[in-house]
Motif scaffolding. Structure first.
Motif, PDB file in Angstrom:
ATOM      1  N   ALA A 128      -0.632   5.547  -4.532  1.00 12.91           N
ATOM      2  CA  ALA A 128      -1.267   6.751  -3.886  1.00 12.91           C
ATOM      3  C   ALA A 128      -2.661   6.449  -3.388  1.00 12.91           C
ATOM      4  CB  ALA A 128      -1.335   7.945  -4.652  1.00 12.91           C
ATOM      5  N   ASP A 129      -3.048   7.204  -2.213  1.00 13.30           N
ATOM      6  CA  ASP A 129      -4.490   6.981  -1.775  1.00 13.30           C
ATOM      7  C   ASP A 129      -5.315   7.544  -2.832  1.00 13.30           C
ATOM      8  OD1 ASP A 129      -6.774   6.976  -0.439  1.00 13.30           O
ATOM      9  OD2 ASP A 129      -5.643   7.375   1.579  1.00 13.30           O
ATOM     10  N   GLU A 140      -8.275   8.699  -1.892  1.00 10.97           N
ATOM     11  CA  GLU A 140      -8.840   9.946  -1.355  1.00 10.97           C
ATOM     12  C   GLU A 140      -8.011  10.580  -0.409  1.00 10.97           C
ATOM     13  OE1 GLU A 140     -12.082   9.937   2.024  1.00 10.97           O
ATOM     14  OE2 GLU A 140     -12.546   8.730   0.429  1.00 10.97           O
ATOM     15  N   PRO A 141      -6.818  11.308  -1.070  1.00  9.18           N
ATOM     16  CA  PRO A 141      -6.037  12.020  -0.402  1.00  9.18           C
ATOM     17  C   PRO A 141      -6.377  12.833   0.389  1.00  9.18           C
ATOM     18  CG  PRO A 141      -5.676  12.853  -2.539  1.00  9.18           C
ATOM     19  CD  PRO A 141      -6.674  11.696  -2.579  1.00  9.18           C
ATOM     20  N   ARG A 149      -2.795   9.375   9.293  1.00  4.74           N
ATOM     21  CA  ARG A 149      -2.465   8.948   8.233  1.00  4.74           C
ATOM     22  C   ARG A 149      -0.976   9.493   7.884  1.00  4.74           C
ATOM     23  NH1 ARG A 149      -6.232   9.834   3.282  1.00  4.74           N
ATOM     24  NH2 ARG A 149      -6.203  12.045   3.944  1.00  4.74           N
ATOM     25  N   PRO A 202       0.677  -1.205   0.147  1.00  6.76           N
ATOM     26  CA  PRO A 202       0.066  -0.003   0.038  1.00  6.76           C
ATOM     27  C   PRO A 202       0.811   1.404   0.013  1.00  6.76           C
ATOM     28  CG  PRO A 202      -0.882  -1.614   1.374  1.00  6.76           C
ATOM     29  CD  PRO A 202       0.391  -2.236   0.974  1.00  6.76           C
ATOM     30  N   ARG A 203       1.988   1.067   0.448  1.00  9.54           N
ATOM     31  CA  ARG A 203       2.882   2.406   0.556  1.00  9.54           C
ATOM     32  C   ARG A 203       3.503   2.678  -0.996  1.00  9.54           C
ATOM     33  NH1 ARG A 203       6.859  -0.231   5.216  1.00  9.54           N
ATOM     34  NH2 ARG A 203       4.890  -1.394   6.027  1.00  9.54           N
ATOM     35  N   ASP A 242       2.637   7.742   2.809  1.00 17.31           N
ATOM     36  CA  ASP A 242       1.917   6.304   2.494  1.00 17.31           C
ATOM     37  C   ASP A 242       0.767   6.943   1.742  1.00 17.31           C
ATOM     38  OD1 ASP A 242       0.904   3.857   2.607  1.00 17.31           O
ATOM     39  OD2 ASP A 242      -0.299   4.386   4.243  1.00 17.31           O
ATOM     40  N   VAL A 243       0.137   8.045   1.854  1.00 21.23           N
ATOM     41  CA  VAL A 243      -1.209   8.609   1.137  1.00 21.23           C
ATOM     42  C   VAL A 243      -0.712   8.966  -0.159  1.00 21.23           C
ATOM     43  CG1 VAL A 243      -2.659  10.345   1.142  1.00 21.23           C
ATOM     44  CG2 VAL A 243      -2.163   9.318   3.332  1.00 21.23           C
ATOM     45  N   THR A 244       0.557   9.462  -0.451  1.00 15.11           N
ATOM     46  CA  THR A 244       0.922   9.907  -1.854  1.00 15.11           C
ATOM     47  C   THR A 244       1.475   8.739  -2.560  1.00 15.11           C
ATOM     48  OG1 THR A 244       2.888  10.969  -0.784  1.00 15.11           O
ATOM     49  CG2 THR A 244       0.932  12.439  -1.178  1.00 15.11           C
ATOM     50  N   GLY A 245       1.700   7.607  -1.828  1.00 20.24           N
ATOM     51  CA  GLY A 245       2.489   6.574  -2.464  1.00 20.24           C
ATOM     52  C   GLY A 245       4.074   6.773  -2.677  1.00 20.24           C
ATOM     53  N   ALA A 301      -8.815  13.836   3.407  1.00 18.34           N
ATOM     54  CA  ALA A 301      -9.677  13.238   4.157  1.00 18.34           C
ATOM     55  C   ALA A 301     -10.968  13.474   4.412  1.00 18.34           C
ATOM     56  CB  ALA A 301      -8.883  13.150   5.682  1.00 18.34           C
TER      57      ALA A 301
END
Length: 323
Positions: A83-84, A86-87, A263, A79-80, A267-270, A89
């Protein structure tokens, strides 16, 4: 010969299987597992090679174990890499990683100064280029703090909560916006400055310059854990934790923090595999121990890992979206 080949295959597969079992368990307490688990992404890559080896040599039982190992480690680390979706929240719609509503932003920069020896001019260049609203510093010595004052840091970021100390334990928070100092988190020689930032839009954000003890040997592991466990949980007020956590997302205290309402911006941005520190003076592979964590309700627009001369860490920068 056939038995020897089987033994060799198991010598490759079994340690990685044990690694995967420990990683998915809540076990994270004792030396030497605390530093070893930081290298889990490398173990995940090695597990793929172990699976290929077992398959090529037709060792099917070992191959089955290797397959389970690959799956467990992949679920932990992959998952890292992505990219999420839904960056921002809270369910806000996004386009190109930016809030459709164009919410207010908070730009956060964190840097470990390596016992105050990091290049002052280089840090000032980062501040000029990235234009952070808040800067958290770790290993901030009185000499380094004075050098930054002379270089004009307080002109750009006039508000400050500075807890400079000789050695590795000093930290500080510098801001464009008003700060109210909070009680520092102190375990061992390591202090973690804490403040509440009053953002012009009315949001109050608790900020911590994170730097728990380094888990270098068994005697210091409790101090390391205490420093992480003492960090405020993410529920309720808006909070940003930024700095040198001396922990990766594979450490149990970090996983607990994320589960408690944070978060990780990388991690959220890849960008969760971009190393920020190389142990043993660069003789060991790089690990990701510098982070920006944002509590629920704060979005992540961008993240980057920067460079700073004369420091053994790379600074991290995040552009956050305020609720």
């Amino acid at each position: 010969m056939r038995t020897l080949v089987s033994v060799l295959v198991w010598l490759v597969v079994a340690p990685l299987a044990v690694w995967a079992a420990l990683r998915v368990s809540p076990y994270d307490a004792l030396w030497p597992w605390v530093p070893i688990v930081a290298f889990t992404p490398y173990a995940a890559a090695a597990s793929v090679l172990a699976l290929v080896l077992a398959g090529a040599l037709r060792r099917w039982v070992a191959g089955a174990v290797a397959l389970v190992t690959v799956a467990a480690l992949a679920l932990a680390v992959l998952p890292r890499w992505f990219a999420d979706g839904e960056p921002v929240a809270g369910g806000a719609s996004v386009a190109g990683g930016k809030s459709a509503a164009g919410g207010r932003t908070l730009r956060v920069l964190a840097a470990n100064l390596m016992v105050g020896s990091a290049d002052t001019a280089g840090l000032m260049d980062l501040v000029a280029r990235l234009r952070p609203d808040v800067l958290t510093l770790q290993e901030l010595t009185p000499k380094a703090a004075a050098a930054l004052d002379r270089a004009g840091l307080r002109k750009t970021l006039p508000q400050a909560v500075v807890r400079a100390l000789p050695g590795v334990g000093g930290s500080g928070i510098y801001s464009r916006h008003p700060l109210t100092a909070g009680p520092a988190i102190q375990f061992g020689a390591f202090g973690q400055a804490r403040a509440v930032l009053a953002e012009p839009g009315g949001t109050k954000i608790e900020v911590v310059s994170v730097h728990p003890c380094a888990p270098k040997y068994e005697g210091r592991t409790p101090c390391w854990r205490q420093g992480l466990v003492a960090l405020p949980r993410g529920g309720g007020a808006a909070r940003v934790l930024a700095g040198d956590f001396n922990a990766t997302l594979d450490h149990m205290p970090m996983r607990d923090l994320l589960a408690a309402g944070y978060r990780d911006a990388a991690d959220v941005t890849g960008r969760g595999f971009t190393a920020t520190y190389w142990p043993s003076g660069g003789r060991a592979p790089g690990v990701v121990i510098d982070h920006v964590l944002a509590s629920a309700g704060i979005g992540v627009r961008a993240f980057s890992v920067e460079s700073l001369a004369n420091s053994d860490h790379r600074p991290v920068f995040a552009e956050l979206t305020l609720p």
